[in-house]
Design an enzyme around this catalytic site. Structure first.
Site, PDB file in Angstrom:
ATOM      1  N   CYS A   1     -48.851  25.242 -46.658  1.00  0.00           N
ATOM      2  CA  CYS A   1     -47.571  24.998 -47.343  1.00  0.00           C
ATOM      3  C   CYS A   1     -46.391  25.769 -46.731  1.00  0.00           C
ATOM      4  CB  CYS A   1     -47.708  25.339 -48.822  1.00  0.00           C
ATOM      5  SG  CYS A   1     -48.595  26.868 -49.117  1.00  0.00           S
TER       6      CYS A   1
ATOM      7  N   HIS B   1     -42.376  28.306 -53.684  1.00  0.00           N
ATOM      8  CA  HIS B   1     -42.473  29.426 -52.736  1.00  0.00           C
ATOM      9  C   HIS B   1     -41.057  29.790 -52.286  1.00  0.00           C
ATOM     10  CE1 HIS B   1     -46.695  28.896 -52.778  1.00  0.00           C
ATOM     11  NE2 HIS B   1     -46.949  28.544 -51.537  1.00  0.00           N
TER      12      HIS B   1
END
Ligand SMILES: NC(=O)c1ccc[n+]([C@@H]2O[C@H](COP(=O)([O-])OP(=O)(O)OC[C@H]3O[C@@H](n4cnc5c(N)ncnc54)[C@H](OP(=O)(O)O)[C@@H]3O)[C@@H](O)[C@H]2O)c1
Length: 325
Positions: free
Chosen positions: A126, A238
């Protein structure tokens, strides 16, 4: 494109469920959808009830496309039956990402790695996805000399059990001063964990190693990388304090990033984005772009379950040319 028969391994998990949502949102042409899990279950996604089938009993000859959204160990067990079928496999797990014969694809960066013979495609880590799309845009205007980053991974990045642990530990923390860690080695509620994955012999963490090697593979360039990855008690989203050694001025960097639909760039003084704002958006949110001492710095937030995982996998599927069987 013809209508495609699809199976999703790990369809009860965070990424698997998001793949279903995104296929529907983007009106991907589906003729049948098989959701696979370890045991038969019912799962509700966007208000619709689905029944899952058992992955180990599934005949992959029934489908054209398989998404892998479960752990690397479960994918390892299913690789034989998938390879024996004609289905194309897009895997989100880390199992095959660094295999030199398997493309590791971010559609905005290296779509040319897929050809008509490709049977297995990996979708990257990711963080490697977000970093490579940003650096790939910047390198159209400048040479990337090196990269530094402080990376804050949200808890959903570690899956459903981790997310449940954050919620339970948070509730317990509000009632008691002593709590037991429920998923990670130490408690995550109201805390920060400075190591993601195992510690390696050279002092890096497993996650730092993966992000570095996958970014190099995607970008086909081995510029120096220094990063620290921590786990923060954020549910989804994130964030990265990204520093790039290059000769691009702020105005040129902002212009370059704004030219891509993938980014939302805040360049007004005092405006910034947060990880929470990035949840449920496809855009990578960039703010606080600045320059000092030869280094271009920026603050990056994005939904790890969407562009960091499910959206990237669906975008890979959109690159494929499915023939009528
Ligand atoms: N979360 C992220 O941000 C992210 C980002 C990039 C990549 N990834 C990768 O994506 C994968 C899925 O992550 P996740 O966050 O969705 O994890 P998760 O929420 O824990 O989901 C994984 C799912 O896999 C299922 N599963 C386990 N063994 C299986 C088997 N043999 N057959 C079929 N299903 C099986 C489990 O469902 P049952 O127990 O119901 O069978 C579980 O719901 C992992 O490889 C992860 O590393 C995740």
């Amino acid at each position: 494109m013809v209508n495609v028969k699809i199976a999703i391994i790990g369809a009860t998990g965070l990424v698997g469920r998001k793949i279903v949502s995104i296929l529907n949102e983007r009106k991907f042409p589906i003729s049948s959808l098989h959701l696979l899990s370890r045991s038969k279950k019912e799962v509700t996604i966007d208000g619709k009830l689905y029944k899952t089938e058992i992955s180990e009993d599934f005949d992959f000859n029934k489908v054209d496309l398989v998404f892998g959204a479960s752990s690397k160990d479960s994918v390892r067990k299913l690789l034989g039956p998938i390879s024996d079928s004609d289905a194309i496999f897009i895997d989100k797990s880390e199992l095959l990402r660094m295999d030199k014969d398997i493309p590791l694809v971010v559609p905005e960066v290296n779509p040319h790695k897929i050809n008509s013979e490709t049977k297995v495609i990996c979708s990257p880590n990711c963080v490697a996805i977000a970093i490579s799309v940003i650096l790939n845009n910047l390198r159209k205007k400048t040479k990337i000399e090196r990269m530094f980053a402080s990376i804050n991974e949200s808890v959903s990045g570690a899956g459903t059990k981790a997310l449940n642990a954050l919620l339970n530990e948070t509730k317990e923390s509000l009632m008691s001063s002593v709590i037991q860690p429920q998923f990670f080695e130490k408690e995550i509620a109201f805390n920060i964990l400075p190591q993601v994955g195992e510690a390696l012999d050279d002092g890096k963490s497993e996650e730092e190693f993966k992000i570095t090697s996958e970014t190099h593979k995607i970008m086909e360039s081995k510029f120096p990388v220094n990063i620290t990855v921590v786990r923060v008690p954020v549910m989804v989203g994130h964030s990265i304090a990204l520093h790039v050694m290059c000769d691009l001025e702020v105005e040129d960097a902002v212009k370059c990033l704004k030219s891509s639909d993938l980014f939302s760039v805040a360049d007004e003084k005092g405006k910034y984005f947060t990880p929470r704002q990035s949840a449920n958006t496809d855009k990578i949110l960039i703010s606080r772009v600045r320059r000092a001492n030869g280094i271009l710095s920026m603050w990056v937030c994005y939904d790890n379950l969407r562009k960091g995982a499910a959206l990237n996998a669906v975008q890979i599927a959109e690159l494929l040319d499915f023939k009528k069987k």
